[in-house]
Enzyme design. Structure first.
Site, mmCIF file in Angstrom:
data_model
loop_
_atom_site.group_PDB
_atom_site.id
_atom_site.type_symbol
_atom_site.label_atom_id
_atom_site.label_comp_id
_atom_site.label_asym_id
_atom_site.label_seq_id
_atom_site.Cartn_x
_atom_site.Cartn_y
_atom_site.Cartn_z
ATOM 1 N N TYR A 251 0.812 -1.221 0.000
ATOM 2 C CA TYR A 251 0.000 0.000 0.000
ATOM 3 C C TYR A 251 0.844 1.269 0.000
ATOM 4 O O TYR A 251 0.631 2.163 0.808
ATOM 5 C CB TYR A 251 -0.968 -0.012 1.190
ATOM 6 N N HIS A 252 1.788 1.346 -0.937
ATOM 7 C CA HIS A 252 2.617 2.534 -1.093
ATOM 8 C C HIS A 252 2.494 3.126 -2.506
ATOM 9 O O HIS A 252 3.498 3.482 -3.111
ATOM 10 C CB HIS A 252 4.089 2.204 -0.822
ATOM 11 N N PRO A 253 1.288 3.268 -3.059
ATOM 12 C CA PRO A 253 1.190 3.805 -4.417
ATOM 13 C C PRO A 253 1.575 5.282 -4.466
ATOM 14 O O PRO A 253 1.190 6.061 -3.598
ATOM 15 C CB PRO A 253 -0.290 3.603 -4.773
#
Length: 314
Positions: A251-253
């Site tokens: 979850y690091h977009p």
């Protein structure tokens, strides 16, 4: 400030943003005045821009949206950290797998100690692999004294431990596109994970090092057998299949409204949208490249820097 792509769009008067339109409890409302700031993250901010008519013109027209400002980079340059978990079973009662959440919660309330005082990721570290492109670490590891599969949604029987391995600077690039002009419809997300061969090689190296760590003598009394990758996974093709089956986002977009001055840039150094007055994007989507670590603190500092600039300007 508009933060949720499912609630509205930016209102434009020519090339100037002069307000926002939102939907709340089935009713649409418009708000005018002040500067418009988008802060929906790397998924929702480009969606908001495109719903407002700002983005790749041909794509906007294909979804029935009037292209008010052709900005090719909106939704492009998507980057994310992909993670592979190595799991082992354990007979040790030190793991968190069988902890009572109620008892752990009560213990924390009264003593501020125990399992609930932990963030579960007890140990972290950065490693420069044998295939690193430069002198910087290119892999990040986290150790969890519990079994985590499918982001913790898949509860495995027994007890165990997990090591996460994450390549820090992936070269693969994806995109965010609209499925329709309906703001209630989630966008199309294509991360293109492992599209670049080097990204796959780093995932393989991360999984190899995680297994090597678990095989150390110091962990021998806590480690039983390997759960993932399974003991039967031996060949390169089998290891690649394991990566493709079990890799997960952390979850690091970032990157879909990137900062810069090139043709694919969306915002300038003050986070103002190119070609549109009175509109800024303030979130991780403005990062031109994924940082070599977690994105939470840098995202907070992006907001702090923008807030400081706005206070000085006004």
């Amino acid at each position: 400030v508009l933060t949720n792509a499912l609630t509205g769009k930016v209102l434009l008067e020519g090339t100037r943003a002069n307000g926002v339109e939102i939907s709340h409890k089935g009713k649409r409302r418009s708000f005018y005045g002040g500067e418009v700031i988008l802060s929906g993250g790397a998924i929702n901010s480009p969606q908001l821009l495109m719903l407002s008519g700002i983005g790749p013109a041909d794509h906007l027209r294909s979804t029935g949206i009037e292209a008010k400002h052709d900005l090719a980079g909106v939704g492009q340059n998507l980057q994310d950290h992909l993670d592979i978990c190595t799991l082992v079973s354990s007979s040790s009662r030190l793991t968190y797998d069988k902890v009572s959440q109620v008892l752990a919660g009560l213990r924390y309330i009264f003593t501020k100690s125990g399992p609930a005082a932990s963030n579960l990721a007890e140990v972290g570290g950065f490693v420069r692999s044998n295939i690193a492109n430069d002198e910087r670490p290119d892999l990040q590891f986290h150790f969890v004294p519990a079994m985590l599969d499918d982001h913790g949604r898949n509860i495995l029987p027994g007890r165990g431990m997990t090591i996460h391995a994450c390549p820090l600077r992936p070269e693969s690039r994806g995109e965010i596109l609209l499925k329709s002009a309906d703001p209630a419809m989630a966008p199309f997300i294509q991360p293109n994970y492992l599209q670049v061969e080097n990204d796959l090689e780093l995932m393989l190296e991360g999984a190899r090092l995680a297994k090597e760590i678990f095989n150390q003598e110091a962990l021998s009394s806590y480690r039983d057998g390997f759960i993932f990758p399974e003991e039967s996974v031996q060949t390169r093709d089998e290891r690649i299949d394991f990566i493709r089956r079990k890799a997960e986002t952390v979850y690091h977009p970032v990157g879909t409204c990137k900062m810069g001055n090139d043709p694919m840039a969306v915002v300038d150094s003050e986070l103002r949208v190119h070609g549109i007055e009175n509109l800024r994007v303030v979130d991780a989507s403005i990062m031109p490249e994924l940082i070599s670590g977690n994105t939470n603190a840098p995202s907070m500092m992006i907001a702090e820097k923008c807030a400081d600039s706005l206070l000085k300007a006004h």
